[in-house]
Design a protein around this motif. Structure first.
Motif, short mmCIF file in Angstrom:
data_model
loop_
_atom_site.label_atom_id
_atom_site.label_comp_id
_atom_site.label_asym_id
_atom_site.label_seq_id
_atom_site.Cartn_x
_atom_site.Cartn_y
_atom_site.Cartn_z
N ASP A 163 4.84 18.19 51.46
CA ASP A 163 5.65 18.54 52.62
C ASP A 163 6.85 19.40 52.23
O ASP A 163 7.35 20.17 53.05
CB ASP A 163 6.08 17.30 53.41
N VAL A 164 7.31 19.29 51.00
CA VAL A 164 8.42 20.12 50.52
C VAL A 164 7.93 21.55 50.28
O VAL A 164 8.65 22.52 50.49
CB VAL A 164 9.04 19.53 49.24
N LEU A 165 6.67 21.68 49.85
CA LEU A 165 6.09 22.99 49.59
C LEU A 165 5.57 23.68 50.85
O LEU A 165 5.29 24.88 50.83
CB LEU A 165 4.93 22.86 48.58
N ALA A 166 5.45 22.95 51.94
CA ALA A 166 4.87 23.48 53.18
C ALA A 166 5.48 24.80 53.65
O ALA A 166 4.73 25.69 54.08
CB ALA A 166 4.95 22.44 54.30
N PRO A 167 6.81 25.02 53.54
CA PRO A 167 7.35 26.32 53.99
C PRO A 167 6.75 27.50 53.22
O PRO A 167 6.68 28.61 53.74
CB PRO A 167 8.85 26.21 53.70
#
Length: 176
Positions: free
Chosen positions: A162-166
């Motif tokens: 979720d941190v890498l999602a952007p």
């Protein structure tokens, strides 16, 4: 002032605190390099040294990764010649073997000026950079490697999806 690759204007910057003799760091290094190559205009990777070596890391009271400090110094000195990332890749690939990577071996492998490399190692400025990274890591309460910093959060071992999602376009979707 730390070595980085990737986007000039990133959507996401990851600072990697790592040790060249750490198996998990080597695996994370390969994964992050792939992620950067797949997302060159949205992701930046910044390398920080955190050798788990009692020779320079005062938190370690006994031998553990006995060449990690010298490898970090070699990488910094390679950076003085514009070859940090090549040295970084080589040290992650070869750093865990039984016989230590030598300055001459690294120099030949990544095409460094051997005399300049030796002078850099002896000068001590590269060690100062490594020691500053260790102090920064202790300030972030880093206890092991790899540890990743994104924004004001630390992630030991792995960065959550979720941190890498952007960067990944949601659930691992579109890339640059």
């Amino acid at each position: 002032g730390h070595p980085w690759i990737g986007a000039q204007k990133p959507k996401l910057t990851i600072s990697e605190f790592s040790d060249y003799q750490c198996h998990h760091c080597q695996r994370g290094h390969v994964e992050l390099r792939k992620l950067v190559s797949e997302n060159p205009s949205s992701l930046r990777l910044v390398h920080r040294h955190y050798p788990l070596d009692h020779a320079c890391n005062e938190l370690l009271k006994r031998p553990f990764h006995e060449h990690a400090c010298s490898y970090a110094v070699l990488a910094e000195c390679a950076g003085e010649q514009g070859r940090f990332w090549e040295a970084n890749d080589f040290l992650f690939e070869k750093g865990r073997r039984k016989e230590p990577v030598t300055a001459s071996e690294l120099g030949a492998a990544v095409e460094l000026d051997a005399k300049a490399l030796s002078a850099c190692v002896k000068a001590g400025e590269a060690l100062s950079v490594v020691l500053k990274d260790l102090v920064s890591g202790r300030g972030l309460r880093i206890r092991g490697t790899p540890t990743y910093v994104v924004g004001d959060r630390t992630y030991p071992g792995k960065i959550p999806q979720d941190v890498l999602a952007p960067v990944l376009g949601g659930a691992g979707g579109a890339r640059d």
